[in-house]
Design an enzyme around this catalytic site. Sequence first.
Site, PDB file in Angstrom:
ATOM      1  N   ARG A  53       0.846  -1.198   0.000  1.00 52.57           N
ATOM      2  CA  ARG A  53       0.000   0.000   0.000  1.00 52.57           C
ATOM      3  C   ARG A  53       0.878   1.243   0.000  1.00 52.57           C
ATOM      4  O   ARG A  53       2.078   1.161   0.137  1.00 52.57           O
ATOM      5  CB  ARG A  53      -0.900  -0.018   1.235  1.00 52.57           C
ATOM      6  CG  ARG A  53      -0.118  -0.367   2.539  1.00 52.57           C
ATOM      7  CD  ARG A  53      -0.535   0.356   3.748  1.00 52.57           C
ATOM      8  NE  ARG A  53      -0.461   1.780   3.615  1.00 52.57           N
ATOM      9  CZ  ARG A  53       0.643   2.506   3.845  1.00 52.57           C
ATOM     10  NH1 ARG A  53       1.800   1.905   4.173  1.00 52.57           N
ATOM     11  NH2 ARG A  53       0.606   3.821   3.744  1.00 52.57           N
ATOM     12  N   ASP A 242      -1.995  10.886  -2.323  1.00 48.10           N
ATOM     13  CA  ASP A 242      -2.249   9.825  -3.298  1.00 48.10           C
ATOM     14  C   ASP A 242      -2.479  10.391  -4.682  1.00 48.10           C
ATOM     15  O   ASP A 242      -2.294   9.697  -5.685  1.00 48.10           O
ATOM     16  CB  ASP A 242      -3.448   8.990  -2.836  1.00 48.10           C
ATOM     17  CG  ASP A 242      -3.084   8.208  -1.587  1.00 48.10           C
ATOM     18  OD1 ASP A 242      -3.083   8.809  -0.504  1.00 48.10           O
ATOM     19  OD2 ASP A 242      -2.761   7.012  -1.715  1.00 48.10           O
TER      20      ASP A 242
END
Length: 357
Positions: A53, A242
């Site tokens: 992740r 992100d």
Amino acid sequence: MLVEGKPMRTIWTEDEGDSVLYIDQTLLPYELRIRTARSWERLVQAIERMEVRGAPLIGVAGAWAAALAVADDPGGNELRRRLEVIASARPTAVNLQWAVKRMSARLSGLEGRERIRCARSEAARMAEEDVAANRSIGRYAARLLRALSEARPGRPLQILTHCNAGWLATVDYGTALSGVYQCSADGIPVHVWADETRPRLQGLLTEWELRMAGLPVTLVADNAGGYLMQRGLVDVVIVGADRIAANGDAANKIGTYLKALAARESGVPFYVAAPFSTIDFSLSRGSGIPIEKRSGGELREIRGVRPDGSVSTLRIAPQQTDAFNPGFDVTPAELITGIITEKGVLRPSELLEWRPQ
Ligand SMILES: CSC[C@H]1O[C@H](OP(=O)(O)O)[C@H](O)[C@@H]1O
């Protein structure tokens, strides 16, 4: 990064690229387990499950998945479909789509062994580029943190971070935490408040990383950040990202926006640390950033460790409990003091000047 004296990265390959090895982050901080993916499907599953992740890391993992996808598709008829599956494994981090687009362009027109070789070398190149970018982010961040520290002599600089944007979220060094590691190397005293970051508790990864590095870190509940800032216990907030839109709006783990609001209200500088691979110049504003909606089960359950040390999941809400679980939120550029990139610390309004031609 060193873990108990051993240099470690989050992802690497063996068998000339036929095997991709990675740390399974769903077991940290309780167990450091290395898993091996020998198929592109298994690596996609690792990204979907968040075994792997963090925006930059899932970008590189996506590139290695593409290299595995090429290796067992000699005729090349499957590649386009496979790349689409890889790119859609998680929607918010632009790094994944960026990595797949770059691999697709690199492999265009190539066939057979040459295509396999190029896929592997391009994925390896992207991994090294990530490490170099993160080290540069760390150097720029440390310069900034040193100035803040010198304005507060006699005590460690108090840094609040949200989620995990350390070396575990990248191939190595991290983004938001890269500056913390550089400060430690430069002898600048810092202390980190690590938001636990429900529901997946990535703050436990931050606490583990920093404790393994011998750095002072304190875990706090997500809702404690406002209290700490109101009482002058935070000098600066640094988070990862992100996806950053061209105007500087930044998507990051859910709860980041609330920290930015508290920081503005408390007069605390709020920085986003991210490589240029996280900036999406095709989006003019953050309202266009897709927000991943994860399973409500992540709210109804919590992962922990039994007395015997085995990792287990405990249900904390009844199965029939309705739960809404957006994975990210968008912090408007006007709440962001600066964006720490590998090319320097930029004001959000400056990003467009750096748009690749
Ligand atoms: C270095 S960017 C890390 C970024 O990615 C995390 O999301 P997730 O744990 O769901 O992959 C979080 O938003 C971090 O800030």
